[in-house]
Design a protein around this motif. Structure first.
Motif, PDB file in Angstrom:
ATOM      1  N   ILE A   1      44.577  74.158  73.110  1.00 17.43           N
ATOM      2  CA  ILE A   1      42.700  74.298  72.919  1.00 17.43           C
ATOM      3  C   ILE A   1      42.891  75.770  72.426  1.00 17.43           C
ATOM      4  O   ILE A   1      43.115  76.781  73.300  1.00 17.43           O
ATOM      5  N   ALA A   2      42.026  76.052  71.447  1.00 17.72           N
ATOM      6  CA  ALA A   2      41.782  77.121  71.001  1.00 17.72           C
ATOM      7  C   ALA A   2      40.230  77.661  70.839  1.00 17.72           C
ATOM      8  O   ALA A   2      39.666  76.610  70.725  1.00 17.72           O
ATOM      9  N   GLN A   3      39.944  78.653  71.638  1.00 17.09           N
ATOM     10  CA  GLN A   3      38.514  78.934  71.697  1.00 17.09           C
ATOM     11  C   GLN A   3      37.932  79.621  70.283  1.00 17.09           C
ATOM     12  O   GLN A   3      37.527  80.911  70.308  1.00 17.09           O
ATOM     13  N   GLN A   4      38.233  78.984  69.141  1.00 17.27           N
ATOM     14  CA  GLN A   4      37.716  79.547  67.989  1.00 17.27           C
ATOM     15  C   GLN A   4      37.816  78.011  67.187  1.00 17.27           C
ATOM     16  O   GLN A   4      38.157  77.144  67.453  1.00 17.27           O
ATOM     17  N   MET A   5      37.164  78.298  65.925  1.00 14.60           N
ATOM     18  CA  MET A   5      36.676  77.299  65.272  1.00 14.60           C
ATOM     19  C   MET A   5      37.962  76.598  64.262  1.00 14.60           C
ATOM     20  O   MET A   5      39.133  77.367  64.617  1.00 14.60           O
TER      21      MET A   5
ATOM     22  N   SER B   1      44.562  80.851  80.801  1.00 14.68           N
ATOM     23  CA  SER B   1      43.909  82.034  80.597  1.00 14.68           C
ATOM     24  C   SER B   1      43.775  82.667  79.265  1.00 14.68           C
ATOM     25  O   SER B   1      44.861  82.432  78.488  1.00 14.68           O
ATOM     26  N   GLY B   2      42.922  83.328  78.866  1.00 13.30           N
ATOM     27  CA  GLY B   2      42.713  83.699  77.384  1.00 13.30           C
ATOM     28  C   GLY B   2      42.230  82.643  76.516  1.00 13.30           C
ATOM     29  O   GLY B   2      41.639  81.573  76.832  1.00 13.30           O
ATOM     30  N   PRO B   3      42.044  83.028  75.489  1.00 11.62           N
ATOM     31  CA  PRO B   3      41.640  82.358  74.414  1.00 11.62           C
ATOM     32  C   PRO B   3      42.250  80.804  73.975  1.00 11.62           C
ATOM     33  O   PRO B   3      41.673  80.053  73.283  1.00 11.62           O
ATOM     34  N   PHE B   4      43.539  80.821  74.469  1.00  7.09           N
ATOM     35  CA  PHE B   4      44.339  79.708  74.059  1.00  7.09           C
ATOM     36  C   PHE B   4      44.967  79.068  75.413  1.00  7.09           C
ATOM     37  O   PHE B   4      45.461  80.063  76.312  1.00  7.09           O
ATOM     38  N   SER B   5      44.942  77.939  75.595  1.00  8.98           N
ATOM     39  CA  SER B   5      45.497  77.145  76.636  1.00  8.98           C
ATOM     40  C   SER B   5      46.238  75.954  76.284  1.00  8.98           C
ATOM     41  O   SER B   5      46.250  75.354  75.154  1.00  8.98           O
TER      42      SER B   5
END
Length: 372
Positions: free
Chosen positions: A107-111, A92-96
């Motif tokens: 895994i990060a939801q950013q560049m 959950s969230g921008p990091f897993s």
């Protein structure tokens, strides 16, 4: 001559049909190449000169051959096994945090760039001293560090899981790679351990020498990055709210020395003209006409812009045009340049028509409330 032409056409057709093999056959130019990978040979890894290794990131195989295939010379009927699903933890969230076959990463939801900067900042705050940092390749390493110099929270957590770390030193390498999806990144850590006071220097291993330390560091790093992301979202939301409040105040209500109300708006004529038109439409006021050269809008308060106030068939049939015209409430909205801003005023149609200050204020308040 006609016979010669006929035989020529027949010869060309026959030669074309019989020669299609060089185009579409097994050895043709446009042959089926979907199974060519089965005949591919495994080549050795690229060897990088020693003097260039410090400026490059390690080469990892993009498509490694699975270990459960003992014989690479398989037939073309071989069915490729489906990959095992990844074991996702805290997705959950921008990091897993991901784990698969002994490997673990974030895994990060950013560049890559912001993820690299956040990871570098965390390790500095945790007490590690950065030895080398290569933002271009997305890597940084720490020097040998005792657990006693780390933050109390991190030190306590490490010793609680492995008490022998109190007499050991840690060295960490962090690598941030572009993710499989656009605008995502993957963070990997590599942990080296040696006895405290040792001067032994060795090359980086292929896997972390202490998986417990790696798991704790990844978990702490992900928590720190998540908290930073949440703080940025709160700040961003606060900025958005402030911008929203400022947007509502971009049309300021005022009165002149004679008590005539007007709006003061910042911006050039093109911007203010467009904003006034949008406000009129949002207020559902019908615009009868407009004159850009004179900077005026002709509005009718007795009719709605969406046509909901349009009289029915029988009303139009039994009501004269003169009566409907007498019931109309028509006004002029003017956009007038003043100094470095624009003013918006309400006037009546015709020189002998005077708009009461109360009516003008009511119209201007409607426009102000519908300004974006």
């Amino acid at each position: 001559m006609r016979q010669l032409a006929k035989f020529s056409v027949i010869a060309v057709v026959i030669s074309t049909i019989s020669g299609c093999g060089w185009l579409w056959g097994e050895k043709g130019y446009f042959r089926d190449r979907s199974n060519d990978y089965l005949d591919a040979k495994q080549e050795s890894m690229i060897t990088i000169p020693a003097n260039l290794k410090k400026d490059t990131r390690p080469f990892d195989p993009l498509y490694p051959i699975p270990n459960n295939i003992p014989n690479p010379t398989v037939t073309k009927n071989y069915e490729v096994p489906r990959p095992l699903p990844l074991q996702a933890v805290n997705t959950s969230g921008p990091f897993s945090l991901q784990r698969n076959q002994g490997n673990q990463w974030i895994i990060a939801q950013q560049m890559v760039t912001p993820a690299y900067e956040q990871a570098l900042q965390y390790f500095r705050q945790a007490g590690f001293r950065i030895d080398t940092a290569r933002p271009v390749t997305g890597e940084f390493t720490t020097s040998w560090t005792k657990t006693s110099v780390l933050t109390n929270m991190l030190n306590s957590r490490l010793l609680a899981m492995d008490s022998s770390l109190a007499n050991q030193e840690l060295r960490i390498r962090v690598r941030v790679d572009p993710g499989a999806r656009a605008n995502t990144s993957e963070l990997y850590t590599l942990v080296m351990v040696r006895p405290e006071g040792s001067a032994v220097e060795s090359d980086w291993p292929s896997k972390s020498q202490n998986s417990v330390v790696e798991a704790i560091l990844l978990d702490e790093l992900m928590a720190n990055m998540s908290n930073s992301q949440a703080s940025e979202n709160v700040v961003s939301l606060s900025d958005t709210q402030q911008q929203s409040v400022a947007a509502k105040k971009k049309a300021l209500f005022n009165r002149d020395t004679q008590g005539v109300p007007f709006l003061v708006m910042n911006g050039d004529l093109d911007l203010v003209w467009s904003q006034v038109e949008q406000a009129i439409n949002k207020a559902n006021i019908k615009i009868d006409d407009m004159d850009r050269s004179e900077r005026v809008y002709y509005i009718n308060l007795s009719e709605k812009a969406d046509g909901s106030s349009k009289p029915g068939f029988f009303t139009r049939l039994f009501t004269s045009e003169a009566r409907r015209e007498a019931n109309a409430e028509r006004y002029i909205i003017k956009v007038i340049p003043i100094d470095n801003a624009m003013s918006v005023k309400v006037d009546g149609i015709g020189n002998d028509t005077v708009v009461s200050p109360e009516k003008a204020e009511s119209i201007l308040r409607m426009l102000q409330d519908n300004m974006n």
